[in-house]
Design a protein around this motif. Sequence first.
Motif, PDB file in Angstrom:
ATOM      1  N   UNK A   1       0.834  -1.198   0.000  1.00 30.93           N
ATOM      2  CA  UNK A   1       0.000   0.000   0.000  1.00 30.93           C
ATOM      3  C   UNK A   1       0.871   1.252   0.000  1.00 30.93           C
ATOM      4  N   UNK A   2       0.317   2.341  -0.513  1.00 33.57           N
ATOM      5  CA  UNK A   2       1.011   3.630  -0.489  1.00 33.57           C
ATOM      6  C   UNK A   2       0.142   4.664   0.212  1.00 33.57           C
ATOM      7  N   UNK A   3       0.745   5.773   0.562  1.00 33.05           N
ATOM      8  CA  UNK A   3      -0.001   6.854   1.203  1.00 33.05           C
ATOM      9  C   UNK A   3       0.603   8.187   0.782  1.00 33.05           C
ATOM     10  N   UNK A   4      -0.167   9.256   0.940  1.00 32.93           N
ATOM     11  CA  UNK A   4       0.314  10.605   0.650  1.00 32.93           C
ATOM     12  C   UNK A   4       0.711  11.241   1.975  1.00 32.93           C
ATOM     13  N   UNK A   5       1.943  11.706   2.039  1.00 31.11           N
ATOM     14  CA  UNK A   5       2.494  12.198   3.302  1.00 31.11           C
ATOM     15  C   UNK A   5       3.123  13.574   3.148  1.00 31.11           C
ATOM     16  N   UNK A   6       3.227  14.241   4.279  1.00 30.77           N
ATOM     17  CA  UNK A   6       3.966  15.488   4.361  1.00 30.77           C
ATOM     18  C   UNK A   6       4.459  15.675   5.776  1.00 30.77           C
ATOM     19  N   UNK A   7       5.421  16.547   5.942  1.00 25.21           N
ATOM     20  CA  UNK A   7       5.944  16.829   7.279  1.00 25.21           C
ATOM     21  C   UNK A   7       5.050  17.841   7.985  1.00 25.21           C
ATOM     22  N   UNK A   8       4.900  17.747   9.312  1.00 28.45           N
ATOM     23  CA  UNK A   8       4.117  18.743  10.047  1.00 28.45           C
ATOM     24  C   UNK A   8       4.587  20.173   9.759  1.00 28.45           C
ATOM     25  N   UNK A   9       5.899  20.340   9.590  1.00 30.38           N
ATOM     26  CA  UNK A   9       6.463  21.656   9.286  1.00 30.38           C
ATOM     27  C   UNK A   9       5.919  22.188   7.959  1.00 30.38           C
ATOM     28  N   UNK A  10       5.832  21.317   6.948  1.00 27.58           N
ATOM     29  CA  UNK A  10       5.318  21.735   5.637  1.00 27.58           C
ATOM     30  C   UNK A  10       3.849  22.149   5.744  1.00 27.58           C
ATOM     31  N   UNK A  11       3.048  21.313   6.418  1.00 31.97           N
ATOM     32  CA  UNK A  11       1.616  21.606   6.522  1.00 31.97           C
ATOM     33  C   UNK A  11       1.359  22.865   7.355  1.00 31.97           C
ATOM     34  N   UNK A  12       2.207  23.117   8.352  1.00 30.28           N
ATOM     35  CA  UNK A  12       2.052  24.329   9.169  1.00 30.28           C
ATOM     36  C   UNK A  12       2.297  25.577   8.325  1.00 30.28           C
ATOM     37  N   UNK A  13       3.155  25.466   7.333  1.00 31.47           N
ATOM     38  CA  UNK A  13       3.506  26.622   6.512  1.00 31.47           C
ATOM     39  C   UNK A  13       2.582  26.788   5.312  1.00 31.47           C
ATOM     40  N   UNK A  14       2.203  25.655   4.670  1.00 28.26           N
ATOM     41  CA  UNK A  14       1.439  25.739   3.423  1.00 28.26           C
ATOM     42  C   UNK A  14      -0.004  25.248   3.537  1.00 28.26           C
ATOM     43  N   UNK A  15      -0.380  24.756   4.702  1.00 25.45           N
ATOM     44  CA  UNK A  15      -1.734  24.238   4.865  1.00 25.45           C
ATOM     45  C   UNK A  15      -1.816  22.775   4.452  1.00 25.45           C
ATOM     46  N   UNK A  16      -2.867  22.106   4.947  1.00 24.28           N
ATOM     47  CA  UNK A  16      -3.024  20.680   4.687  1.00 24.28           C
ATOM     48  C   UNK A  16      -4.125  20.469   3.644  1.00 24.28           C
ATOM     49  N   UNK A  17      -3.811  19.875   2.485  1.00 21.94           N
ATOM     50  CA  UNK A  17      -4.836  19.631   1.447  1.00 21.94           C
ATOM     51  C   UNK A  17      -5.943  18.734   1.981  1.00 21.94           C
ATOM     52  N   UNK A  18      -7.172  19.106   1.672  1.00 22.91           N
ATOM     53  CA  UNK A  18      -8.315  18.314   2.133  1.00 22.91           C
ATOM     54  C   UNK A  18      -9.066  17.655   0.982  1.00 22.91           C
ATOM     55  N   UNK A  19      -8.739  18.034  -0.261  1.00 22.22           N
ATOM     56  CA  UNK A  19      -9.365  17.442  -1.443  1.00 22.22           C
ATOM     57  C   UNK A  19      -8.278  17.160  -2.488  1.00 22.22           C
ATOM     58  N   UNK A  20      -8.531  16.221  -3.409  1.00 22.55           N
ATOM     59  CA  UNK A  20      -7.558  15.956  -4.476  1.00 22.55           C
ATOM     60  C   UNK A  20      -7.241  17.192  -5.304  1.00 22.55           C
ATOM     61  N   UNK A  21      -8.238  18.060  -5.505  1.00 26.61           N
ATOM     62  CA  UNK A  21      -8.021  19.263  -6.295  1.00 26.61           C
ATOM     63  C   UNK A  21      -6.958  20.158  -5.666  1.00 26.61           C
ATOM     64  N   UNK A  22      -6.914  20.215  -4.348  1.00 26.28           N
ATOM     65  CA  UNK A  22      -5.943  21.061  -3.659  1.00 26.28           C
ATOM     66  C   UNK A  22      -4.522  20.507  -3.771  1.00 26.28           C
ATOM     67  N   UNK A  23      -4.395  19.202  -4.036  1.00 25.17           N
ATOM     68  CA  UNK A  23      -3.065  18.609  -4.146  1.00 25.17           C
ATOM     69  C   UNK A  23      -2.251  19.230  -5.276  1.00 25.17           C
ATOM     70  N   UNK A  24      -2.940  19.611  -6.350  1.00 26.61           N
ATOM     71  CA  UNK A  24      -2.242  20.173  -7.510  1.00 26.61           C
ATOM     72  C   UNK A  24      -1.607  21.526  -7.199  1.00 26.61           C
TER      73      UNK A  24
END
Length: 307
Positions: free
Chosen positions: A166-189
Motif C-alpha cells: 500500500x502507499x499513502x500521501x504524506x507530508x511533514x508537520x512543518x510543511x503543513x504548518x507553513x502551506x496548509x493541509x490539502x483536504x481534497x484531491x483538487x488542492x493537491x495540484x
Amino acid sequence: MKVSFEKLKSMVVFAQIVEQGSLTAAAKQLGLTRAVASYHLKKLETQLEVTLLNRSTRTMALTEAGIAYYERCRIITEQANAANQQIENIKSEPQGLLKISCPVNVGMQLIVPAINTFKRQYPKIKIDLQLTDDVIDIIKNGFDFAIRGVALSDSNLQATKLTTMSTCICGAPEYFAHFGKPKTPLELAEHQWVVYQLGSKTLTLQKDGKKHDITMQGGLSTNNAAARTAFVEAGHGIGRIPLYDAWPKVQAGLLEIILDDYKSKDIELYGVFPPGAAGSKKLRLFIDYLKAYFVKQHTALGMLKSS
C-alpha cells in the motif's frame, strides 16, 4: 564426429560470449582471461570451418551459422546447469550462491531484514545482495534473482509476484504548518511535490467510484526512494510513499498522512529470474521465504495501523 571435452568447453564459452555480448564479459563470467575466451572462439571457428561471429573493435554480430550453432550450445549449457541443480536439490541441506539485485530502499527496509532471518535458517546458502535503483540485465550480469516494482518487461525472464504494498500521501508537520493541509484531491495540484523519477508523474486517487488525476510536480525530484522520503520528512513537499516506509515516521510524528480516505494504486513487488534458475532449490526456498515474510510484515503493519 565425436565431440571432445575441450570442444564442449569451447561451446560453453561461445554461448557465454553471445549471452554476455562481449569476450571480456564472458571471460569474467566464466572466470577466464579474455585471451583464453578468444582462443576458444577462434579454435571453434577453425574446427567448424565457419565464421560464427562477425567482430570489430566495438561490435559483434552472429552470422547465420552462428545463430544456428548458438542454439545448440545454449541447450548444452542449460542441460549442464540443470544437472548441477538436480544434484544440489538432492542434497539434504541447500547450499550455493544466490546473487540478488534489489532497489535500494526496498532492500534496506525489507529485503535485508528478510535475508538476516533467512541466513539463520539456511546458513550454507551464500547471498550476494547488490542494491541499485537501475533496472539491470540480470542474465548479462550473472544474477540469479532480481526484485522489481514493475511488471515483467523482458520476455527472456520468468517472474513471480512477491507482495502488494500500500502507499499513502504524506507530508511533514512543518510543511503543513507553513502551506496548509490539502483536504481534497483538487488542492493537491496546488502544492509542492517531491517527485520520484522512476515512477509515474500522475497520481490517481479514487473514492465513491470517482477518479481524480493529479500531476505531481515540484522543485525537488530524485531517482532514489529513500531520498524522496528524506526530502518529504525535511518539509520540502508532499510525496506518495510506500506505507511500510512512511508508517514508522508517522508514529514518530515526523510525517502526517493526508487524504487516507482516498484509494491510490498499490505497488506490486515482483521477483524475476532467468528460465534456467527455475529448478534451483535454493532459489525456490528464497522465493517462498520472501512471500511468507511479506505476509507476516503486511499483517504486522495492519495491526499497527488499527491499534
